[in-house]
Design an enzyme around this catalytic site. Structure first.
Site, mmCIF file in Angstrom:
data_model
loop_
_atom_site.group_PDB
_atom_site.id
_atom_site.type_symbol
_atom_site.label_atom_id
_atom_site.label_comp_id
_atom_site.label_asym_id
_atom_site.label_seq_id
_atom_site.Cartn_x
_atom_site.Cartn_y
_atom_site.Cartn_z
ATOM 1 N N GLU A 142 51.573 24.176 46.461
ATOM 2 C CA GLU A 142 50.831 25.128 47.296
ATOM 3 C C GLU A 142 51.237 24.859 48.731
ATOM 4 O O GLU A 142 50.693 23.971 49.390
ATOM 5 C CB GLU A 142 49.323 24.958 47.089
ATOM 6 C CG GLU A 142 48.496 26.123 47.601
ATOM 7 C CD GLU A 142 48.274 26.080 49.103
ATOM 8 O OE1 GLU A 142 49.156 26.564 49.857
ATOM 9 O OE2 GLU A 142 47.232 25.559 49.506
ATOM 10 N N GLU A 151 54.505 28.142 56.695
ATOM 11 C CA GLU A 151 54.540 26.678 56.600
ATOM 12 C C GLU A 151 55.875 26.175 56.052
ATOM 13 O O GLU A 151 55.996 25.004 55.690
ATOM 14 C CB GLU A 151 53.390 26.180 55.721
ATOM 15 C CG GLU A 151 52.014 26.376 56.348
ATOM 16 C CD GLU A 151 50.895 25.794 55.500
ATOM 17 O OE1 GLU A 151 51.197 25.287 54.390
ATOM 18 O OE2 GLU A 151 49.742 25.843 55.936
#
Length: 680
Positions: A142, A151
């Site tokens: 994740e 990210e």
């Protein structure tokens, strides 16, 4: 060992030294991480485990051992799910040392030490066979944010597929689709360009084209929102949502670092395309039977009671290079682009579509460094600006020499100029681009003889300060984080040694006991998650908060519904017209209690500022209408409020329970101390 750090005090505007624990930065990062929010996301947790179960089953059907790699393990939750569902080997990596150390303890508490090998590295630094004896054939990870790729998800998957995974691996999640919906929203359009909107009774203030629009290319900052809380009367959908990108994380298709797409749609209604709503979903298995969607409420298949709240994955608003009028029934093209971390979108008529171009250099490159999106909307809020005009009309004339104590291109200098002030002095102490933009507006409107900008209050000559007859503020300062930081206005007033007219003359620190629908979850213990004991994580977070984090934090409460359990209550009142030198004592303080007037769950205190411009005109940076206990207040959308979130929710009873408070404002350093406790 203690660290001595230099910081600018947002309330006093002065630089000062503070002493912090040597682990302060680590502790603050832990305390403010989104782990708790994710761990309270029941749908996420359950669907990740269903995806893991499906992956292990599929690999078993191939007659293969199940070798799992968990990238960015955090608490170790997904690794432990893999173990208990029959994985043969599990490797978990995390480069953030406090998280990795916490995961080791959690894994041991749950009896899985020795079954999970924890690698204290970034996945891109993991080596085979040094760290992993063989490549994994199942990846669970994740590494997503609201933008999906912000990210570094693309580089993480690309590296893992090339170096750490077998060619026919199974990945959880396997696929993500990104959705775009074009909308008309006059409110959101105010968040995309700089304009000073004075009341219509006054001559308009123009904005030079060079400073007007936000940069909407790949360099633009993310504008993430809880779109489910955006009122339906603030936008109109121009077409159903469309898939603009599909990301295959399994290696079945290329996962490029940069990509672009053209997506055609037919307008379902006429209007102007001011903005795009964006969200994404995930396939948690290889065939798309298990899906998790981040869509706003109106695109979810669940009822309001079933809908999963999450703050770690919200939705985002993007803007086209220029708004485009669309006509019902006609065709248009959404141009979409991404690099390794960012996204950009535009719209063109389908039959006049130009060759796609890189959406990088549109709008003012300085504007997004100087202003938040809500700040741009604030400068165009004529209903609020009208309150200031009503207060100042008849008090400003050709003899007025005013000092405007507000920043980020405040509307006040232009309002005062249009009301006839002789001279106006304003300070733009933030990013140098803000001074340039403000000066360009002044020059464009031929007000250079009236409005004068300085980079700090110390730069204003004493001879000018002695001529000031009026001090005016919204107030708004670039360093403001918490509501009372804007009391810097009071410290500026105290540099004036003579009597002046002061607007606003009084400020009130307000608070109210509330029951949040969901926001409280970001700070509450997670305990046991899907049958796995994560109490070690709760202890780590609590210790980190005690070391580094304030008990009160800023939030935009219009995005986080809450029910009022009490009436608004005045904690402190500040006489801004009086110099601090004339205030007795070293602090202002009060204590008392709130009466709970509605049954419910006490899980928060909402805090905000109210300013009295004069006896008849008031502006609230918090609730905008009278509050009835048991109802949901309406909040100012352009200012952040503050919240106190107790560690645990507690049931309260109307006309029986109370919440005690203590408030202290230290005059020398502008430090505010607030504490709250429930009396059942």
């Amino acid at each position: 060992m203690a660290l001595k750090l230099s910081k600018v005090n947002p309330t006093t505007g002065k630089q000062h030294w503070i002493v912090e624990d040597e682990n302060y930065d680590y502790c603050q990062e832990i305390a403010r991480s989104a782990y708790a929010d994710m761990l309270h996301d029941t749908e996420r947790n359950k669907k990740y485990e269903l995806g893991i179960i499906a992956a292990i089953k599929r690999m078993r059907e191939r007659g293969r051992a199940c070798n799992v790699l968990d990238i960015g393990t955090g608490t170790g939750l997904l690794s432990m799910m893999a173990v208990r569902n029959g994985a043969d080997t599990v490797h978990a990596c995390d480069a953030f040392e406090p998280a990795a150390a916490c995961a080791e303890k959690i894994i041991a508490v749950n009896g899985m030490a020795g079954k999970i090998k924890l690698i204290h590295k970034r996945s891109t630094d993991v080596l085979i066979p040094e760290d992993m004896s063989v490549k994994a054939n199942i990846l669970v990870t994740e590494v997503f944010d609201t933008e999906l790729i912000g990210e570094g998800a693309i580089s993480t998957f690309r590296h893992a597929l090339k170096h750490l995974l077998e060619p026919d691996c199974i990945v959880v999640p396997s696929v993500s689709r990104m959705y775009i919906q074009p909308v008309q929203s006059f409110y959101l359009s105010t968040c995309n360009h700089l304009k000073i909107s004075l009341p219509k009774e006054l001559a308009a203030i123009g904005t030079p084209p060079s400073a007007e629009q936000f940069n909407n290319g790949l360099a633009a900052p993310l504008f993430d929102l809880q779109l489910s809380q955006l009122s339906n009367d603030l936008f109109d959908a121009l077409a159903p949502p469309k898939v603009v990108f599909t990301f295959d994380f399994c290696g079945r298709k290329d996962l490029p670092k940069e990509n672009e797409s053209v997506t055609l749609f037919t307008a379902s209604t006429s209007g102007s395309c001011h903005a795009f709503f964006m969200w994404w979903d995930l396939d948690m298995d290889m065939v798309g039977d298990i899906q998790l969607s981040c869509a706003p409420a109106w695109h979810q298949p669940y009822s309001a009671d079933e809908l999963q709240w999450r703050d770690h994955w919200m939705q985002a608003v993007f803007f086209p290079q220029n708004p485009l009028p669309v006509v019902k029934g006609e065709g248009y093209a959404i141009l979409s682009q991404h690099d390794e971390y960012s996204l950009a979108f535009d719209i063109q008529p389908a039959d006049k579509r130009k060759e796609i171009y890189w959406l990088e250099d549109s709008g003012s490159q300085a504007l997004h460094h100087c202003y938040t999106r809500p700040r741009l909307a604030m400068l165009q809020d004529t209903s609020s600006i009208s309150v200031y005009m009503k207060s100042l009309q008849g008090k400003v004339d050709g003899n007025t020499t005013a000092l405007c104590a507000s920043e980020s291109s405040s509307f006040l200098p232009y309002l005062l100029a249009r009301l006839g002030a002789k001279k106006i002095y304003v300070v733009e102490s933030g990013f140098i681009g803000s001074r340039r933009i403000a000066q360009s507006i002044i020059d464009y409107n031929e007000l250079a003889d009236v409005i004068h900008i300085y980079s700090s209050y110390d730069d204003i000559p004493a001879s000018i300060m002695e001529q000031i007859t009026m001090l005016v503020g919204e107030p708004y300062f670039s360093l403001t984080s918490l509501p009372w930081d804007d009391l810097r206005f009071w410290y500026i007033r105290s540099t004036l040694t003579h009597n002046v007219q002061v607007y606003p003359g009084t400020a009130h620190l307000m608070a109210m006991v509330v029951q949040f629908d969901d926001l409280h979850k970001i700070r509450q213990p997670v305990g046991v998650v899907e049958g796995l004991d994560l109490n070690v994580y709760d202890e780590m977070i609590e210790n980190a908060r005690l070391t580094s984090d304030d008990s009160i934090e800023p939030q935009s409460l219009w995005e986080y519904p809450c029910k009022a359990l009490s009436l608004p209550f005045r904690l402190l009142t500040f006489d801004l017209a009086t110099s601090l030198a004339d205030v007795e004592g070293v602090q202002m303080s009060s204590e008392g209690h709130f009466d709970i007037l509605s049954n419910g769950e006490y899980n928060g205190i909402a805090i905000w500022m109210v300013y009295d411009l004069d006896k008849s005109n008031q502006v609230s940076f918090g609730v905008l209408e009278d509050v009835s206990p048991g109802t949901y207040p309406k909040w100012n959308m352009e200012r952040k409020q503050a919240v106190f979130l107790p560690r645990l929710s507690q049931a309260v009873t109307a006309n029986k329970s109370t919440v005690s408070y203590k408030a202290a404002f230290h005059l020398e350093d502008g430090n505010m101390e607030l504490s709250f406790s429930l009396n059942s």
